[in-house]
Write a protein that holds these residues in place. Structure first.
Motif, PDB file in Angstrom:
ATOM      1  N   MET A   1       0.835  -1.175   0.000  1.00 41.37           N
ATOM      2  CA  MET A   1       0.000   0.000   0.000  1.00 41.37           C
ATOM      3  C   MET A   1       0.888   1.250   0.000  1.00 41.37           C
ATOM      4  O   MET A   1       1.821   1.375   0.776  1.00 41.37           O
ATOM      5  CB  MET A   1      -0.895  -0.004   1.242  1.00 41.37           C
ATOM      6  N   SER A   2       0.599   2.180  -0.886  1.00 40.95           N
ATOM      7  CA  SER A   2       1.354   3.422  -1.017  1.00 40.95           C
ATOM      8  C   SER A   2       0.710   4.503  -0.152  1.00 40.95           C
ATOM      9  O   SER A   2      -0.507   4.619  -0.082  1.00 40.95           O
ATOM     10  CB  SER A   2       1.354   3.829  -2.489  1.00 40.95           C
ATOM     11  N   LEU A   3       1.566   5.304   0.514  1.00 37.84           N
ATOM     12  CA  LEU A   3       1.085   6.347   1.407  1.00 37.84           C
ATOM     13  C   LEU A   3       1.866   7.624   1.124  1.00 37.84           C
ATOM     14  O   LEU A   3       3.063   7.702   1.397  1.00 37.84           O
ATOM     15  CB  LEU A   3       1.278   5.901   2.866  1.00 37.84           C
ATOM     16  N   GLU A   4       1.196   8.640   0.559  1.00 34.33           N
ATOM     17  CA  GLU A   4       1.836   9.915   0.276  1.00 34.33           C
ATOM     18  C   GLU A   4       1.519  10.899   1.393  1.00 34.33           C
ATOM     19  O   GLU A   4       0.361  11.156   1.700  1.00 34.33           O
ATOM     20  CB  GLU A   4       1.363  10.486  -1.062  1.00 34.33           C
ATOM     21  N   LEU A   5       2.573  11.444   2.012  1.00 40.13           N
ATOM     22  CA  LEU A   5       2.418  12.392   3.109  1.00 40.13           C
ATOM     23  C   LEU A   5       2.936  13.755   2.672  1.00 40.13           C
ATOM     24  O   LEU A   5       4.030  13.861   2.117  1.00 40.13           O
ATOM     25  CB  LEU A   5       3.197  11.919   4.341  1.00 40.13           C
ATOM     26  N   THR A   6       2.165  14.785   2.944  1.00 40.41           N
ATOM     27  CA  THR A   6       2.519  16.147   2.547  1.00 40.41           C
ATOM     28  C   THR A   6       3.136  16.893   3.723  1.00 40.41           C
ATOM     29  O   THR A   6       2.615  16.846   4.840  1.00 40.41           O
ATOM     30  CB  THR A   6       1.265  16.890   2.053  1.00 40.41           C
ATOM     31  N   PHE A   7       4.232  17.584   3.459  1.00 41.87           N
ATOM     32  CA  PHE A   7       4.851  18.439   4.459  1.00 41.87           C
ATOM     33  C   PHE A   7       3.956  19.657   4.662  1.00 41.87           C
ATOM     34  O   PHE A   7       3.526  20.279   3.698  1.00 41.87           O
ATOM     35  CB  PHE A   7       6.239  18.896   3.983  1.00 41.87           C
ATOM     36  N   ARG A   8       3.691  19.978   5.922  1.00 37.14           N
ATOM     37  CA  ARG A   8       2.819  21.119   6.235  1.00 37.14           C
ATOM     38  C   ARG A   8       3.607  22.168   7.003  1.00 37.14           C
ATOM     39  O   ARG A   8       4.356  21.828   7.930  1.00 37.14           O
ATOM     40  CB  ARG A   8       1.641  20.652   7.083  1.00 37.14           C
ATOM     41  N   PRO A   9       3.426  23.441   6.637  1.00 39.46           N
ATOM     42  CA  PRO A   9       4.119  24.487   7.396  1.00 39.46           C
ATOM     43  C   PRO A   9       3.614  24.537   8.829  1.00 39.46           C
ATOM     44  O   PRO A   9       2.421  24.411   9.065  1.00 39.46           O
ATOM     45  CB  PRO A   9       3.780  25.775   6.657  1.00 39.46           C
ATOM     46  N   ASP A  10       4.527  24.677   9.775  1.00 41.96           N
ATOM     47  CA  ASP A  10       4.164  24.871  11.172  1.00 41.96           C
ATOM     48  C   ASP A  10       4.387  26.352  11.464  1.00 41.96           C
ATOM     49  O   ASP A  10       5.460  26.770  11.910  1.00 41.96           O
ATOM     50  CB  ASP A  10       5.018  23.993  12.082  1.00 41.96           C
ATOM     51  N   THR A  11       3.370  27.153  11.160  1.00 41.42           N
ATOM     52  CA  THR A  11       3.505  28.605  11.255  1.00 41.42           C
ATOM     53  C   THR A  11       3.719  29.062  12.699  1.00 41.42           C
ATOM     54  O   THR A  11       4.474  30.006  12.942  1.00 41.42           O
ATOM     55  CB  THR A  11       2.282  29.323  10.653  1.00 41.42           C
ATOM     56  N   HIS A  12       3.097  28.385  13.651  1.00 38.23           N
ATOM     57  CA  HIS A  12       3.266  28.769  15.052  1.00 38.23           C
ATOM     58  C   HIS A  12       4.718  28.569  15.499  1.00 38.23           C
ATOM     59  O   HIS A  12       5.331  29.466  16.088  1.00 38.23           O
ATOM     60  CB  HIS A  12       2.310  27.991  15.957  1.00 38.23           C
ATOM     61  N   LEU A  13       5.263  27.412  15.236  1.00 35.23           N
ATOM     62  CA  LEU A  13       6.634  27.120  15.649  1.00 35.23           C
ATOM     63  C   LEU A  13       7.626  28.015  14.906  1.00 35.23           C
ATOM     64  O   LEU A  13       8.590  28.503  15.495  1.00 35.23           O
ATOM     65  CB  LEU A  13       6.961  25.646  15.427  1.00 35.23           C
ATOM     66  N   THR A  14       7.375  28.272  13.625  1.00 38.31           N
ATOM     67  CA  THR A  14       8.236  29.183  12.871  1.00 38.31           C
ATOM     68  C   THR A  14       8.229  30.563  13.514  1.00 38.31           C
ATOM     69  O   THR A  14       9.290  31.174  13.701  1.00 38.31           O
ATOM     70  CB  THR A  14       7.781  29.278  11.394  1.00 38.31           C
ATOM     71  N   GLU A  15       7.059  31.050  13.889  1.00 30.78           N
ATOM     72  CA  GLU A  15       6.944  32.368  14.513  1.00 30.78           C
ATOM     73  C   GLU A  15       7.664  32.407  15.854  1.00 30.78           C
ATOM     74  O   GLU A  15       8.355  33.378  16.173  1.00 30.78           O
ATOM     75  CB  GLU A  15       5.475  32.765  14.673  1.00 30.78           C
ATOM     76  N   VAL A  16       7.516  31.361  16.652  1.00 31.32           N
ATOM     77  CA  VAL A  16       8.195  31.313  17.952  1.00 31.32           C
ATOM     78  C   VAL A  16       9.706  31.347  17.752  1.00 31.32           C
ATOM     79  O   VAL A  16      10.422  32.055  18.466  1.00 31.32           O
ATOM     80  CB  VAL A  16       7.757  30.052  18.746  1.00 31.32           C
ATOM     81  N   MET A  17      10.195  30.628  16.754  1.00 24.83           N
ATOM     82  CA  MET A  17      11.635  30.622  16.500  1.00 24.83           C
ATOM     83  C   MET A  17      12.109  31.988  15.980  1.00 24.83           C
ATOM     84  O   MET A  17      13.218  32.419  16.285  1.00 24.83           O
ATOM     85  CB  MET A  17      11.990  29.499  15.543  1.00 24.83           C
ATOM     86  N   ARG A  18      11.284  32.666  15.198  1.00 19.62           N
ATOM     87  CA  ARG A  18      11.636  34.016  14.727  1.00 19.62           C
ATOM     88  C   ARG A  18      11.655  35.004  15.896  1.00 19.62           C
ATOM     89  O   ARG A  18      12.499  35.899  15.962  1.00 19.62           O
ATOM     90  CB  ARG A  18      10.658  34.487  13.654  1.00 19.62           C
ATOM     91  N   LEU A  19      10.717  34.847  16.833  1.00 24.28           N
ATOM     92  CA  LEU A  19      10.689  35.707  18.018  1.00 24.28           C
ATOM     93  C   LEU A  19      11.941  35.505  18.875  1.00 24.28           C
ATOM     94  O   LEU A  19      12.443  36.461  19.481  1.00 24.28           O
ATOM     95  CB  LEU A  19       9.427  35.449  18.843  1.00 24.28           C
ATOM     96  N   ARG A  20      12.450  34.291  18.909  1.00 23.12           N
ATOM     97  CA  ARG A  20      13.699  34.017  19.650  1.00 23.12           C
ATOM     98  C   ARG A  20      14.844  34.827  19.046  1.00 23.12           C
ATOM     99  O   ARG A  20      15.617  35.453  19.761  1.00 23.12           O
ATOM    100  CB  ARG A  20      14.006  32.519  19.611  1.00 23.12           C
ATOM    101  N   VAL A  21      14.956  34.817  17.730  1.00 31.13           N
ATOM    102  CA  VAL A  21      16.002  35.581  17.054  1.00 31.13           C
ATOM    103  C   VAL A  21      15.831  37.072  17.342  1.00 31.13           C
ATOM    104  O   VAL A  21      16.789  37.772  17.689  1.00 31.13           O
ATOM    105  CB  VAL A  21      15.984  35.315  15.525  1.00 31.13           C
ATOM    106  N   GLN A  22      14.596  37.547  17.209  1.00 33.21           N
ATOM    107  CA  GLN A  22      14.302  38.967  17.441  1.00 33.21           C
ATOM    108  C   GLN A  22      14.631  39.365  18.881  1.00 33.21           C
ATOM    109  O   GLN A  22      15.206  40.426  19.133  1.00 33.21           O
ATOM    110  CB  GLN A  22      12.832  39.226  17.124  1.00 33.21           C
TER     111      GLN A  22
END
Length: 158
Positions: free
Chosen positions: A1-22
């Protein structure tokens, strides 16, 4: 059986990591020893595994227009306190996909096949013990999140 999984953006985690840099920039501080800060051209994506027994089959990834996409897997299991990403948590190899200027729309997205295949196998191995995995997507040469179509296909082991 074939299973295709799509990568999804994690906007919350990206924002938290950007806030760390800021926050570090505002306080005039540097990163912790070994810490990996999110760069402006990067975003966090996630892959959820509905099954754990998987074998890597193929990638369907890359920019739909001219540009370069680099996918780095992490061994990090982000917890609610969102611990910092450390360089040692980045897995090798990375998968790099690109379209060059002048490539026709029908031309296949190019990649370093051996690295992409090995990363796919490592993701399948991680899926055996995880329900979710996180990735850093780095966009370059005109590529951006809106111009990326990325999924990975596995075969489900019995």
């Amino acid at each position: 059986m074939s299973l295709e999984l799509t990568f999804r953006p994690d906007t919350h985690l990206t924002e938290v990591m950007r806030l760390r840099v800021q926050s570090l920039q505002q306080r005039g501080q540097g990163r912790q020893d070994g810490e990996r800060l999110l760069r402006p051209n990067e975003a966090v994506y996630r892959l959820d595994f509905p099954r754990q027994a998987l074998s890597f089959s193929r990638w369907s990834a890359g920019p739909v227009q001219t540009g370069r996409l680099t996918i780095t897997a992490t061994s990090q299991l982000w917890t609610p306190d969102l611990t910092n990403l450390m360089t040692r948590q980045l897995l090798e190899p990375v998968a790099v996909f690109w379209r060059s200027p002048g490539d026709s729309g029908a031309a296949a997205v190019r990649c370093y096949e051996a690295d992409a295949h090995e990363l796919g196998e490592r993701i399948a191995e991680s899926a055996r013990v995880r329900k979710v995995m996180y990735f850093l997507f780095a966009f370059a040469d005109g590529c951006g999140p809106q111009a990326v179509d990325c999924s990975i296909t596995f075969t489900a082991d019995r």
